[in-house]
Design a protein around this motif. Sequence first.
Motif, short mmCIF file in Angstrom:
data_model
loop_
_atom_site.label_atom_id
_atom_site.label_comp_id
_atom_site.label_asym_id
_atom_site.label_seq_id
_atom_site.Cartn_x
_atom_site.Cartn_y
_atom_site.Cartn_z
N GLY A 142 0.80 -1.21 0.00
CA GLY A 142 0.00 0.00 0.00
C GLY A 142 0.84 1.27 0.00
O GLY A 142 0.28 2.37 0.14
N THR A 143 2.14 1.13 -0.13
CA THR A 143 3.00 2.30 -0.19
C THR A 143 2.62 3.15 -1.40
O THR A 143 2.41 2.63 -2.49
N THR A 144 2.54 4.46 -1.17
CA THR A 144 2.07 5.35 -2.23
C THR A 144 3.15 6.33 -2.68
O THR A 144 4.08 6.65 -1.93
N PHE A 145 2.97 6.80 -3.90
CA PHE A 145 3.88 7.77 -4.50
C PHE A 145 3.04 8.79 -5.26
O PHE A 145 2.04 8.42 -5.89
N TYR A 146 3.44 10.04 -5.20
CA TYR A 146 2.68 11.10 -5.86
C TYR A 146 3.61 12.05 -6.61
O TYR A 146 4.74 12.28 -6.20
N SER A 147 3.07 12.62 -7.67
CA SER A 147 3.79 13.70 -8.31
C SER A 147 3.62 14.96 -7.47
O SER A 147 2.64 15.09 -6.72
N ASN A 148 4.55 15.85 -7.58
CA ASN A 148 4.48 17.08 -6.79
C ASN A 148 3.23 17.90 -7.13
O ASN A 148 2.70 18.61 -6.29
N SER A 149 2.78 17.79 -8.36
CA SER A 149 1.65 18.61 -8.80
C SER A 149 0.32 18.20 -8.17
O SER A 149 -0.63 18.99 -8.14
#
Length: 124
Positions: free
Chosen positions: A56-63
């Motif tokens: 469930g580890t998540t990653f996001y773009s800065n935008s």
Amino acid sequence: QVQLVESGGGLVQAGGSLSLSCAASGRTSSVYVMGWFRQAPGKEREFVAAIKWSSGTTFYSNSVKGRFTISRDNAKNTVSLQMNSLKPEDTAVYYCAGGLRPAVYSRAGEYSYWGQGTQVTVSS
């Protein structure tokens, strides 16, 4: 093979919210990470968010960090993208993608499976 089907796109005013869903079927056990990408007219496909199926580890773009939330339901084989505080620049076709073992989660070329896309339009 893995099949991905997105749903939930539409038209919303700036500041509003939308939720996208991606249903996965087939050999889903082979998928290590699920991602959301988007592509606006005349622009390259852009990373939005990703989530590891198991942890469930998540990653996001800065935008989108702080406005969008990616989540998964392992029992239903679905991945969702909750989008809040939408801006006109979020307008794009949003794609769900499945990666077997991408080296870089934000790189579209690392993903093996893609949905057909769903349109999100944010009016000002």
